[in-house]
Motif scaffolding. Structure first.
Motif: not given
Length: 215
Positions: A113-115, A122-124, A187, A194, A210, A213
């Motif tokens: 998971v990355s920003a 939002r996360e990718r 998010l 989470q 995840l 937010d």
């Protein structure tokens, strides 16, 4: 199929299923013994040859309708005066183990998971599908879903249906030629909480936590 044929087929099926279950239990016992033993070496049952004889009985008793039974040949009733038909048959075969995943190397999932730069809340979710042989698996389906039970077990929180639907814009992806797939996760619907997402592809299952937010 006649009544007698259906009864015979059902009885043979039950015998074979019972034999297969017993073989699976035996292999499980051997595997567990290897896992807990000092040597760490186990034994795998490659196949099991079997042969048994059965008798098909057509029985008629006083004031009772005709009954049909398929029994092991060794079984005998003390009173056989009511029997009209007895057919003996031999059944033999082999139960063979089938390699997991049809013999293909086991599938591996690498999750991250990355920003998303410049996109708040939002996360990718990055997914990499490969095999134990080192092959990157392109063109394979990947399914995603919020793992409600695991989220509740780990975090004491059960995401609502609306949150689950808003979180994942798609629940099915296909990997690129390099075996990768990505999904941008919204998010905002989590409201700072989470959640655990389950990812599955070709029998391999992975889970990722995840972040909520922060805003």
């Amino acid at each position: 199929m006649s009544q007698g044929g259906q009864i015979a087929a059902d009885a043979v099926r039950d015998m074979l299923v019972g034999l297969a279950d017993a073989l699976q239990d035996a292999q499980g016992t051997l595997s567990e013994a290897a896992r807990t033993g000092d040597g760490g070496q186990g034994y795998e049952i490659p196949y099991l040859d079997f042969a048994f004889e059965v008798e098909f009985h057509e029985e008629a008793e006083a004031n009772q309708p005709m009954r049909l039974r398929l029994l092991p040949k060794a079984r005998r009733d003390r009173d056989e005066t009511g029997r009209e038909t007895r057919i003996t048959s031999s059944i033999s075969g082999r139960l063979a183990t089938v390699p997991a995943h049809g013999g293909r190397p086991e599938t591996l999932l690498d999750l991250g998971v990355s920003a998303v730069e410049g996109r708040a809340k939002r996360e990718r979710l990055d997914i990499q599908v490969s095999s134990m042989a080192g092959e990157r698996l392109g063109g394979v389906p990947v399914s995603l879903q919020v793992d409600v039970e695991m989220t509740e077990r780990l975090l004491g929180y059960r995401p609502s249906a609306q949150q689950r639907l808003s979180l994942l814009s798609s629940q099915r992806l296909t990997t690129r030629e390099d075996g990768s797939a990505q999904l941008v996760v919204e998010l905002a619907s989590l409201r700072g909480k989470q959640v655990v997402v389950q990812v599955e592809s070709r029998g391999a299952i992975g889970r990722v936590l995840l972040p909520g937010d922060p805003s």
